[in-house]
Enzyme design. Structure first.
Site, PDB file in Angstrom:
ATOM      1  N   SER A  75       0.932  -1.202  -0.001  1.00  7.27           N
ATOM      2  CA  SER A  75       0.133   0.015   0.022  1.00  7.27           C
ATOM      3  C   SER A  75       0.928   1.227  -0.024  1.00  7.27           C
ATOM      4  O   SER A  75       2.079   1.291   0.364  1.00  7.27           O
ATOM      5  CB  SER A  75      -1.039  -0.006   1.348  1.00  7.27           C
ATOM      6  OG  SER A  75      -0.273   0.103   2.370  1.00  7.27           O
ATOM      7  N   ASP A  76       0.394   2.411  -0.592  1.00 10.77           N
ATOM      8  CA  ASP A  76       1.083   3.610  -0.495  1.00 10.77           C
ATOM      9  C   ASP A  76      -0.056   4.664  -0.397  1.00 10.77           C
ATOM     10  O   ASP A  76      -1.041   4.453  -0.916  1.00 10.77           O
ATOM     11  CB  ASP A  76       1.966   3.613  -1.543  1.00 10.77           C
ATOM     12  CG  ASP A  76       3.068   4.655  -1.151  1.00 10.77           C
ATOM     13  OD1 ASP A  76       3.009   6.000  -1.491  1.00 10.77           O
ATOM     14  OD2 ASP A  76       4.264   4.209  -0.726  1.00 10.77           O
ATOM     15  N   GLN A  77       0.270   5.803  -0.418  1.00 13.89           N
ATOM     16  CA  GLN A  77      -0.579   7.066  -0.326  1.00 13.89           C
ATOM     17  C   GLN A  77       0.012   8.322  -0.885  1.00 13.89           C
ATOM     18  O   GLN A  77       1.540   8.456  -0.354  1.00 13.89           O
ATOM     19  CB  GLN A  77      -0.908   7.312   1.202  1.00 13.89           C
ATOM     20  CG  GLN A  77      -2.131   8.439   1.138  1.00 13.89           C
ATOM     21  CD  GLN A  77      -2.490   8.720   2.635  1.00 13.89           C
ATOM     22  OE1 GLN A  77      -1.461   9.269   3.394  1.00 13.89           O
ATOM     23  NE2 GLN A  77      -3.594   8.421   3.079  1.00 13.89           N
TER      24      GLN A  77
END
Length: 199
Positions: A75-77
């Site tokens: 995941s990343d943002q």
């Protein structure tokens, strides 16, 4: 046999979200240079949410290469204002500039999650949250940063919604999990479909 579940992250917040959901998993940080992955994308004019997806996928793929026959969650943002992507402030003066730019406007958090097994991307998802900061004076920004100190440097926006940062906002649209960088509801749905957790 249920595949082993891995989280390609060392983020305490993402681990907390998965632990609180009752998931049994191992956590392994991805060995990638995020800035090196981002740089050519930004140079090519990639949208902020596309950058988040590429990073989430890259993290899961790297950990998957070390742990075969596992389901790896990456995941990343990214945080964006229009097409401009923000990065973590390097010092308190930089944090003050971030808050000045965000004052009185709406910015977006782009949260991406991917599931990879044996190098194959099985699924990916992108969610957004829109956050509107109230107008802030420079005096208030200075006092706020004096109180929170170095904690302001741990997030891209120079704020922590779970702490005093909540005082900076007048409106938030988006779920808690997306804001913390791991869209849990669509992830849990997909894990049930994959037979990785009890359906």
């Amino acid at each position: 046999m249920t595949p082993k579940l891995l989280l390609a992250s060392s983020s305490p917040f993402r681990r907390m979200l998965m632990e609180n959901a009752g998931l049994s998993f191992e956590s392994h940080a991805a060995r990638i240079d995020e800035r090196a992955v981002e740089a050519p994308l930004e140079k090519a004019g990639a949208k902020p949410d596309a950058v988040a997806l590429v990073l989430a996928r890259a993290k899961a793929e790297e950990v998957s290469s070390r742990f075969p026959k596992s389901l790896v969650i990456g995941s990343d943002q990214t945080m964006s204002l229009g097409d401009n992507v923000f990065h973590k402030p390097t010092n308190l003066a930089d944090a003050a500039r971030h808050l000045q730019v965000l004052s009185g406007v709406t910015h977006r958090l782009n949260s991406a999650v991917a599931i990879v097994s044996d190098g194959v991307v099985l699924w990916e998802h992108l969610a957004h949250a829109e956050l509107t900061m109230r107008p802030l004076t420079m005096d208030f920004i200075s006092r706020h940063l004096a109180r929170v100190g170095e904690r302001a440097l741990s997030s891209v926006g120079a704020y922590q919604l779970e702490g005093e940062g909540i005082q900076l906002f007048e409106k938030i649209e988006g779920d808690y999990f997306t804001i913390l960088g791991l869209p849990m509801l669509p992830l849990l749905k997909k894990l049930r479909e994959l037979g990785a957790i009890d359906g």
